[in-house]
Each structure stands twice: as structure tokens, then as C-alpha cells.
Write a protein that holds these residues in place. Structure first.
Motif, PDB file in Angstrom:
ATOM      1  N   MET A  45      36.150  49.236  39.983  1.00 39.38           N
ATOM      2  CA  MET A  45      35.798  47.833  40.147  1.00 39.38           C
ATOM      3  C   MET A  45      35.432  47.250  38.790  1.00 39.38           C
ATOM      4  SD  MET A  45      33.750  47.578  43.732  1.00 39.38           S
ATOM      5  CE  MET A  45      34.083  45.812  43.717  1.00 39.38           C
ATOM      6  N   PRO A  46      35.505  45.927  38.638  1.00 38.91           N
ATOM      7  CA  PRO A  46      35.175  45.314  37.344  1.00 38.91           C
ATOM      8  C   PRO A  46      33.679  45.359  37.068  1.00 38.91           C
ATOM      9  CG  PRO A  46      35.698  43.625  38.972  1.00 38.91           C
ATOM     10  CD  PRO A  46      36.018  44.938  39.614  1.00 38.91           C
ATOM     11  N   TYR A  47      33.351  45.587  35.800  1.00 36.97           N
ATOM     12  CA  TYR A  47      31.972  45.663  35.331  1.00 36.97           C
ATOM     13  C   TYR A  47      31.663  44.392  34.545  1.00 36.97           C
ATOM     14  CZ  TYR A  47      27.848  47.988  33.171  1.00 36.97           C
ATOM     15  OH  TYR A  47      26.587  48.340  32.754  1.00 36.97           O
ATOM     16  N   PRO A  48      30.503  43.796  34.711  1.00 35.53           N
ATOM     17  CA  PRO A  48      30.182  42.576  33.969  1.00 35.53           C
ATOM     18  C   PRO A  48      30.285  42.767  32.461  1.00 35.53           C
ATOM     19  CG  PRO A  48      28.559  42.977  35.686  1.00 35.53           C
ATOM     20  CD  PRO A  48      29.409  44.203  35.616  1.00 35.53           C
ATOM     21  N   HIS A  49      30.676  41.710  31.782  1.00 36.35           N
ATOM     22  CA  HIS A  49      30.846  41.756  30.329  1.00 36.35           C
ATOM     23  C   HIS A  49      30.349  40.436  29.764  1.00 36.35           C
ATOM     24  CE1 HIS A  49      32.573  42.314  26.376  1.00 36.35           C
ATOM     25  NE2 HIS A  49      33.088  43.492  26.725  1.00 36.35           N
ATOM     26  N   GLN A  50      29.403  40.505  28.834  1.00 46.11           N
ATOM     27  CA  GLN A  50      28.791  39.292  28.307  1.00 46.11           C
ATOM     28  C   GLN A  50      29.784  38.411  27.555  1.00 46.11           C
ATOM     29  OE1 GLN A  50      25.479  40.533  25.881  1.00 46.11           O
ATOM     30  NE2 GLN A  50      24.230  41.176  27.622  1.00 46.11           N
ATOM     31  N   TYR A  51      30.795  39.028  26.939  1.00 46.49           N
ATOM     32  CA  TYR A  51      31.725  38.258  26.102  1.00 46.49           C
ATOM     33  C   TYR A  51      33.098  38.092  26.745  1.00 46.49           C
ATOM     34  CZ  TYR A  51      33.961  36.725  21.711  1.00 46.49           C
ATOM     35  OH  TYR A  51      34.627  36.010  20.740  1.00 46.49           O
ATOM     36  N   ARG A  52      33.507  39.066  27.545  1.00 44.16           N
ATOM     37  CA  ARG A  52      34.846  39.035  28.138  1.00 44.16           C
ATOM     38  C   ARG A  52      34.753  39.265  29.643  1.00 44.16           C
ATOM     39  NH1 ARG A  52      38.169  38.801  23.920  1.00 44.16           N
ATOM     40  NH2 ARG A  52      37.470  39.696  21.935  1.00 44.16           N
ATOM     41  N   CYS A  53      34.357  38.254  30.372  1.00 43.08           N
ATOM     42  CA  CYS A  53      34.199  38.370  31.819  1.00 43.08           C
ATOM     43  C   CYS A  53      35.517  38.816  32.449  1.00 43.08           C
ATOM     44  CB  CYS A  53      33.775  37.031  32.413  1.00 43.08           C
ATOM     45  SG  CYS A  53      33.710  37.029  34.216  1.00 43.08           S
TER      46      CYS A  53
END
Length: 461
Positions: free
Chosen positions: A188-196
């Protein structure tokens, strides 16, 4: 009749002198192609102390890698060295399988007291000596407890290179030509502060990712069978230093509890005061079912341990073993490390330094726009290198520049600074120094890093 005599030199003072290239050439002859760090950091280390290492040509380097975060107290901390000497002169055995010793008893009590609720609801499992060994044990235990087989992991996650650990690792490169991976792993996708990963960004992106996870578990037609476990890092390390938002982690904890899914927190790299809390999951105020610990827990020597909620300790005796799960020296060095980290409130120190360093790097980014994003917690910081002359995406994120990141790592090395890369395309420069690094040494880092930027041809604006 005498056979040809093999000469074995005694390791002594002369062993510390020589030529880096000569040692590296011999290593290339002796070792498999799998070796990696010498290709990026071409030196032969003669000695080390604190955050400084010296090569065989007597050149000094500021070490911001620290054994990929293993050396929480830096190289050759006097308390760590003394703990080794104490064991050696005590008469304790160096190898004990999982037999009991007074040292193991003391280490276990100390480690348990640092787990949530002072460890009253947890027990320890000593596994093989690597983080990957502990991940394997955690996955097996979750399947044994629940009777289910699936596992949910996250893109960008890193959990090791053994069979099950690799299956739940996001990096595709080491999976090439490896057939028969562990089945029923859902990423599953993991949150990313710069590259959502959803292309939304900001708080809205975090909310969408939180809903996405919740919906996958609750949707009766999601196509994904209820898993045995969810495994994740509260701060992804190799994936580019991505801290998980507290709201997202809290929701994952709530949903997994509601559905009887074990939550495994991989604290191998982020644990033990690295992020400004003793464990990275503490930033979200949650309690995992299984905590995976290695690297710093052994004080620089090989050791891996699980913290298991007692209600999930479903093992039968001997159903998961490991010859080297009783490393007495590692328990001694680990105990010495835990004592320093707790008694000197290193987590608090690290939290303050991390915020200061990120502020300094953000100021540097104004002069060097190739620094696209600075993120992380404590002394676990990532610097994403980008292409400022190319168009940003709809979220304002610039294209990653893995080539420049690689060049900067090289220029840092030439300037006497050792750091690692990670993240997508290797575009993130990663800092994992000793947690005892001083403010003056952080200033040296900033100076050397700026030297590397200029040496790589990056012009300030």
C-alpha cells in the motif's frame, strides 16, 4: 613431508598503515560482487573514535553513516569498550544459545523497561543476530497467532534481504530474478511529505491515504483477504527518510486492533533515541503488537530482539531458533548503550539538534536550490536532491536528481564526509550519525556539505 606454508601475519601496528587502493583491490579479489559500501566509500579504515574514522593513509572522515545507524554512541565509546573487557575477564561464556546468564537477565530487564508501559505487557524473543532474522520471526509469529497468511506492507519500506523480509520490502532491485517470493504480500502507499503517492499532497493527502487503508480493510469486496499482520517503519529509512504522520499511524493502529490484525513496527533503524523519542512510533502515541529491534540494541555488535505483546506469544518451545541468539558480548555492549541513552537523556538532545540542523539545511536550500526537501526527525535526516531548472509537478515537487546525489556523495567523501543515499532513484542524502555528535561537529558537517555542493559544480544563488 612439509606442505607449502601459508603465512598468517599477526595483527599489529603495521596493519594500520598502507594504501587504500591496495586494500580495496585485495577485497575485490577476496569477496563476492555483492559487497556494496566499498564501491561508494573507497577507503580502508584503520581506526575510529566517536564520529571520526581514519583510513590507512591517515585521512580523517566525519562519519554520518555510523554503521547505518547501528553505532548510537559512535565508534569505540569507552563504556562500550569497557563492557566488552568486563565480559572477557569475567569468565562468562561468549556463546550460550538461549541459556540464561546474569548478564542476559540484566539486559532483558533493562530493555523491557523501555518498551511501552515499561514493558509490563511485553516479553522478549531473541532471534538470529540481524534485523532481517527478527522480521522473519515476527512474520511467522503473526501467521501462527492469527491462522492467516497475508501481510500488508508499504511502498518504500525496507525490512531486510532474507526471504520473507525481502518479500515485504519495497525496493524492487534486489527482487530481480528471485522467483517464488513469499505469497500474499499486499503493498500500500506510504505517506510522503514531498511526493504524495496519491498526487494530492499536504494534509489532504494524509487524510486520503488514511481513508484508503481503512477502506481496504473494511471493504468486503477489496479483493484482499484479511491479513495476519501489517508491517511498517514509523520513519522509513532506506526509502528516503519519510516520517509517518501521527494521524495515519493512529488510524492504522485502530483498524488493526478492530480486525485482529497484528501490527509489527520495524524499529531496526529508527529505534533507540534516533528520532528524538526512544522509539519512533512513540511520536504517534501508539503501542505495536510486535516491535522489531536490532542495530543499536546491540551497541555495535550483532543482536536482534522482538518485543511481543504477551497475549500474542504463541510460540511452542523451539519453534523458532537461532544458534547466535545468545550473544553475550552484544548484550553487554547493548546494556552499556541503553544506560548512556537513558541516563543522559540522549533522545531529548537529539530532538533539539535535529530541529536545529533541519533549519540550517533549509537556509542552505535557499542558496542551493538543488536541495529540494529536508525532512526527518532527530538524527535521522534526509536531503532530497532535485533538478531546480526543470518544471515542478502539480504539487510543486521538482524532479529527483539521482545522478547529482551520487556525485554529491562522492564529493562529500573527498571532503572527508561519509553519508549514505536512499529513496527513489537514490536522490536522498541520508544522515545517521552517532547520537552523541556535538553541535560543533554538526557545524563541520554543514561546512563539508557546502564544500561538496560547490565541488560538484552547484553554484549558489
Amino acid at each position: 613431508m612439509m606442505t607449502d606454508k601459508v603465512r598468517i601475519d599477526t595483527f599489529g601496528a603495521n596493519s594500520f598503515n598502507g594504501n587504500n587502493d591496495a586494500f580495496l583491490a585485495r577485497q575485490a579479489e577476496f569477496e563476492s560482487n555483492v559487497r556494496s559500501y566499498p564501491r561508494k566509500l573507497p577507503l580502508a579504515i584503520a581506526k575510529a573514535n566517536g564520529v571520526w574514522i581514519t583510513d590507512v593513509e591517515n585521512k580523517q572522515y566525519l562519519d554520518c553513516l555510523a554503521g547505518a545507524g547501528t553505532l548510537a554512541l559512535g565508534h569505540n565509546h569507552p563504556d562500550v569498550l569497557q563492557s566488552i573487557q568486563n565480559v572477557i575477564t569475567s569468565g562468562l561464556p561468549l556463546h550460550t544459545l538461549d541459556l540464561t546468564t546474569p548478564l542476559k537477565d540484566q539486559f532483558s530487564e533493562s530493555l523491557l523497561s523501555l518498551l511501552p508501559g515499561q514493558g509490563k505487557e511485553y516479553c522478549l524473543q531473541f532471534t538470529g543476530p540481524s534485523g532481517a532474522d527478527a522480521v522473519e520471526a515476527a512474520l511467522k509469529l503473526a501467521k501462527k497467532v492469527t491462522g492467516r497468511t497475508g501481510v500488508i506492507s508499504f511502498s518504500g519500506g525496507y525490512h531486510g534481504m532474507t526471504h520473507g523480509a525481502l518479500a515485504v520490502t519495497g525496493n524492487l532491485s534486489p527482487k530481480e530474478a528471485v522467483n517464488g517470493m513469499m505469497p500474499e504480500v499486499q503493498f500500500m502507499p506510504y505517506p510522503h511529505q514531498y511526493r504524495c503517492p496519491l498526487g494530492i499532497g499536504g494534509e489532504a493527502g494524509v487524510k486520503a491515504l488514511t481513508y484508503y487503508f481503512d477502506n481496504l480493510i473494511n471493504d468486503v469486496e477489496s479483493g484482499v483477504r484479511k491479513p495476519a499482520a501489517v508491517i511498517l517503519e514509523a520513519v522509513q529509512g532506506e526509502g528516503g527518510v519519510n516520517p509517518a504522520p501521527a494521524e495515519w499511524l493512529q488510524r492504522i493502529r485502530k483498524v488493526t486492533q478492530e480486525h485482529g490484525i497484528l501490527l509489527i513496527l520495524d524499529e531496526v533503524q529508527a529505534g533507540f533515541a534516533r528520532t528524538g523519542k526512544f522509539f519512533a512510533f512513540e511520536h504517534a502515541g501508539i503501542e505495536p503488537d510486535i516491535i522489531v529491534m536490532s542495530k543499536a540494541v546491540g551497541g555495535g555488535l550483532p543482536l536482534a530482539v522482538l518485543g511481543i505483546k504477551k497475549q500474542f506469544d504463541a510460540w511452542s518451545p523451539g519453534h523458532h531458533t537461532g544458534t547466535f541468539r545468545g550473544n553475550q558480548l552484544a548484550m553487554a555492549t547493548g546494556l552499556a548503550t541503553l544506560k548512556v541513552l537513558t541516563e543522559q537523556n540522549i533522545a531529548g538532545k537529539v530532538a533539539e539538534q535535529g530541529e536545529w540542523l533541519k533549519a540550517q539545511l533549509n537556509q542552505m536550500a535557499k542558496r542551493f536550490p538543488v536541495i529540494g526537501h529536508v525532512r526527518g526527525l532527530g538524527m535521522m535526516i534526509g536531503i532530497e536532491i532535485v533538478k531546480p531548472d526543470e518544471a515542478a509537478d502539480h504539487m510543486g515537487s521538482l524532479p529527483a536528481d539521482g545522478e547529482l546525489s551520487a556525485l554529491l556523495q562522492k564529493k562529500c567523501f573527498e571532503a572527508g564526509l561519509i553519508l549514505e543515499r536512499g529513496g527513489r532513484h537514490g536522490a536522498v542524502l541520508r544522515l545517521l550519525p552517532s547520537l552523541l555528535i556535538t553541535n560543533d561537529e554538526l557545524a563541520v558537517f554543514l561546512d563539508k556539505f557546502e564544500q561538496a555542493l560547490i565541488g560538484a559544480g552547484v553554484k549558489p544563488v
